[in-house]
Design a protein around this motif. Sequence first.
Motif, short mmCIF file in Angstrom:
data_model
loop_
_atom_site.label_atom_id
_atom_site.label_comp_id
_atom_site.label_asym_id
_atom_site.label_seq_id
_atom_site.Cartn_x
_atom_site.Cartn_y
_atom_site.Cartn_z
N LEU A 181 6.98 47.14 -13.61
CA LEU A 181 7.21 46.10 -14.62
C LEU A 181 7.54 44.76 -13.93
CD1 LEU A 181 7.88 45.12 -17.55
CD2 LEU A 181 10.17 46.02 -17.18
N VAL A 182 8.39 44.85 -12.91
CA VAL A 182 8.79 43.66 -12.16
C VAL A 182 7.55 43.00 -11.53
CG1 VAL A 182 9.93 43.10 -9.96
CG2 VAL A 182 11.17 44.33 -11.75
N LYS A 183 6.69 43.83 -10.99
CA LYS A 183 5.46 43.32 -10.36
C LYS A 183 4.61 42.61 -11.40
CE LYS A 183 2.76 43.80 -6.64
NZ LYS A 183 3.19 43.67 -5.27
N ASP A 184 4.50 43.25 -12.56
CA ASP A 184 3.73 42.69 -13.65
C ASP A 184 4.30 41.34 -14.09
OD1 ASP A 184 1.57 43.29 -15.26
OD2 ASP A 184 2.90 43.73 -16.97
N LEU A 185 5.63 41.25 -14.15
CA LEU A 185 6.27 39.99 -14.55
C LEU A 185 5.92 38.88 -13.57
CD1 LEU A 185 9.84 41.29 -15.48
CD2 LEU A 185 8.12 40.44 -17.06
N SER A 186 5.89 39.25 -12.29
CA SER A 186 5.59 38.22 -11.29
C SER A 186 4.15 37.71 -11.47
CB SER A 186 5.81 38.75 -9.87
OG SER A 186 4.76 39.60 -9.50
N LEU A 187 3.27 38.61 -11.90
CA LEU A 187 1.88 38.19 -12.12
C LEU A 187 1.76 37.33 -13.37
CD1 LEU A 187 0.11 41.59 -11.28
CD2 LEU A 187 0.30 39.56 -9.83
N LYS A 188 2.75 37.48 -14.29
CA LYS A 188 2.71 36.69 -15.53
C LYS A 188 3.51 35.38 -15.41
CE LYS A 188 1.94 40.48 -18.75
NZ LYS A 188 2.65 41.67 -19.20
N GLY A 189 3.94 35.04 -14.18
CA GLY A 189 4.54 33.72 -14.02
C GLY A 189 6.04 33.70 -13.81
N ILE A 190 6.60 34.78 -13.26
CA ILE A 190 8.03 34.78 -12.97
C ILE A 190 8.22 35.04 -11.48
CG2 ILE A 190 10.20 36.05 -13.38
CD1 ILE A 190 9.40 36.52 -16.18
N LEU A 191 9.18 34.33 -10.90
CA LEU A 191 9.56 34.66 -9.53
C LEU A 191 10.68 35.69 -9.61
CD1 LEU A 191 9.84 34.24 -6.46
CD2 LEU A 191 11.34 32.29 -6.97
N VAL A 192 10.46 36.85 -9.00
CA VAL A 192 11.48 37.90 -9.03
C VAL A 192 12.04 38.08 -7.62
CG1 VAL A 192 12.03 40.26 -9.68
CG2 VAL A 192 10.12 39.11 -10.81
N ILE A 193 13.36 38.00 -7.52
CA ILE A 193 14.01 38.25 -6.23
C ILE A 193 14.88 39.48 -6.41
CG2 ILE A 193 15.51 37.34 -4.43
CD1 ILE A 193 14.68 34.57 -5.24
N VAL A 194 14.60 40.49 -5.62
CA VAL A 194 15.23 41.78 -5.88
C VAL A 194 15.86 42.34 -4.60
CG1 VAL A 194 12.92 42.86 -5.72
CG2 VAL A 194 14.75 44.12 -6.77
N VAL A 195 17.14 42.67 -4.70
CA VAL A 195 17.81 43.34 -3.58
C VAL A 195 17.53 44.83 -3.70
CG1 VAL A 195 20.06 43.97 -2.61
CG2 VAL A 195 19.64 41.62 -3.37
N LEU A 196 17.02 45.39 -2.63
CA LEU A 196 16.70 46.83 -2.65
C LEU A 196 17.30 47.50 -1.42
CD1 LEU A 196 12.92 46.67 -3.66
CD2 LEU A 196 14.77 47.57 -5.07
N HIS A 197 17.81 48.70 -1.61
CA HIS A 197 18.27 49.47 -0.46
C HIS A 197 17.17 50.33 0.11
CE1 HIS A 197 22.26 48.43 0.52
NE2 HIS A 197 22.64 48.46 -0.74
N ASP A 198 16.22 50.69 -0.74
CA ASP A 198 15.17 51.60 -0.30
C ASP A 198 14.04 50.78 0.35
OD1 ASP A 198 12.85 53.22 -0.20
OD2 ASP A 198 13.72 54.55 -1.71
N ILE A 199 13.97 50.89 1.67
CA ILE A 199 12.98 50.10 2.42
C ILE A 199 11.56 50.42 1.97
CG2 ILE A 199 12.06 49.65 4.74
CD1 ILE A 199 14.77 50.32 5.89
N ASN A 200 11.33 51.69 1.65
CA ASN A 200 9.96 52.08 1.29
C ASN A 200 9.56 51.57 -0.09
OD1 ASN A 200 9.24 53.29 3.71
ND2 ASN A 200 10.46 55.09 3.19
N LEU A 201 10.52 51.51 -1.02
CA LEU A 201 10.19 50.89 -2.31
C LEU A 201 9.93 49.40 -2.11
CD1 LEU A 201 12.70 52.54 -4.84
CD2 LEU A 201 10.22 52.89 -4.72
#
Length: 266
Positions: A181-201
């Motif tokens: 969903l986050v990826k989709d939002l970025s394609l629809k015109g949003i900049l998403v900055i996400v802190v993740l612990h899982d390097i592979n995700l």
Amino acid sequence: MAILQVDNLHFSYEEKEVLKGIDFTINKNMVLGIIGANGSGKTTLLKNISGYLKPAAGDVFILGKNIKDFTIKEKAKYIGYVPQDIVYDFEFSCYDMVMMGRIPYLKRFQLERKEDRDIVRECMEITNTWQFKDKSIKELSGGERQRVYIARALAQKARILLMDEPVSHLDIKYQVEILSLVKDLSLKGILVIVVLHDINLASQFCDEIFIMKEGKIIASGSPGNVLTLNNIKSAFSIDVEVFENPITHTPYVIPSLNGKEQLKVV
Ligand SMILES: Nc1ncnc2c1ncn2[C@@H]1O[C@H](COP(=O)(O)OP(=O)(O)OP(=O)(O)O)[C@@H](O)[C@H]1O
């Protein structure tokens, strides 16, 4: 004009300097992942970008305007923040919680409009939380609550979405659903900055990654350029093996046993 520009940002909690000169500029919508060891400053960086914390030095510009010059309502239209799991000590229904995302769009004492109700419903449906609309936020599991917070941030219709470990409480199905969903939002015109612990995700879902270490960004760029043995060793003090994810063709990282014997369970 840059969507987000961070210039020479420094921040300290009392004596302790936690951000030590952060500089970057983002010109296009994307999913930007921030990874780094515990305590490296990831959450503090998000809170400085959101304007929640005031830097000791340096500036944050959103679409050319200094965050210091935004009113609270204006800020909420530009920045949505999904915090690490918080359990509120009050009995808001999930519906009301998501409706709070519409407050920046309402005048003082104005009741929500049909448009606001439609947006809330849509945001709850895409995060699969409509089923919880009448439940108290306190009654949900950590993962369910996290999805409600994401729905609230989406209802804000913000230009930049900051997410602090949004999937750490989610099971694998919802991890993938939310990051898709986050990826989709970025394609629809949003900049998403996400802190993740899982390097592979991060490798699988982010267009670009920052690696933080002790208050600095030590590497930035595409997952393929950033997730190297040396960068990971430097940031996390661990030896890893890096393979190629056969589906995304991005790096796939696993800890190396490094000659250590595996623990034997008898
Ligand atoms: N409110 C606070 N008061 C004092 N020190 C704090 C506060 N919040 C964080 N710190 C300290 O600042 C440093 C950076 O914390 P921060 O939460 O930004 O790191 P992080 O990279 O997000 O960590 P984690 O991966 O564990 O969530 C840590 O050493 C932490 O102990």
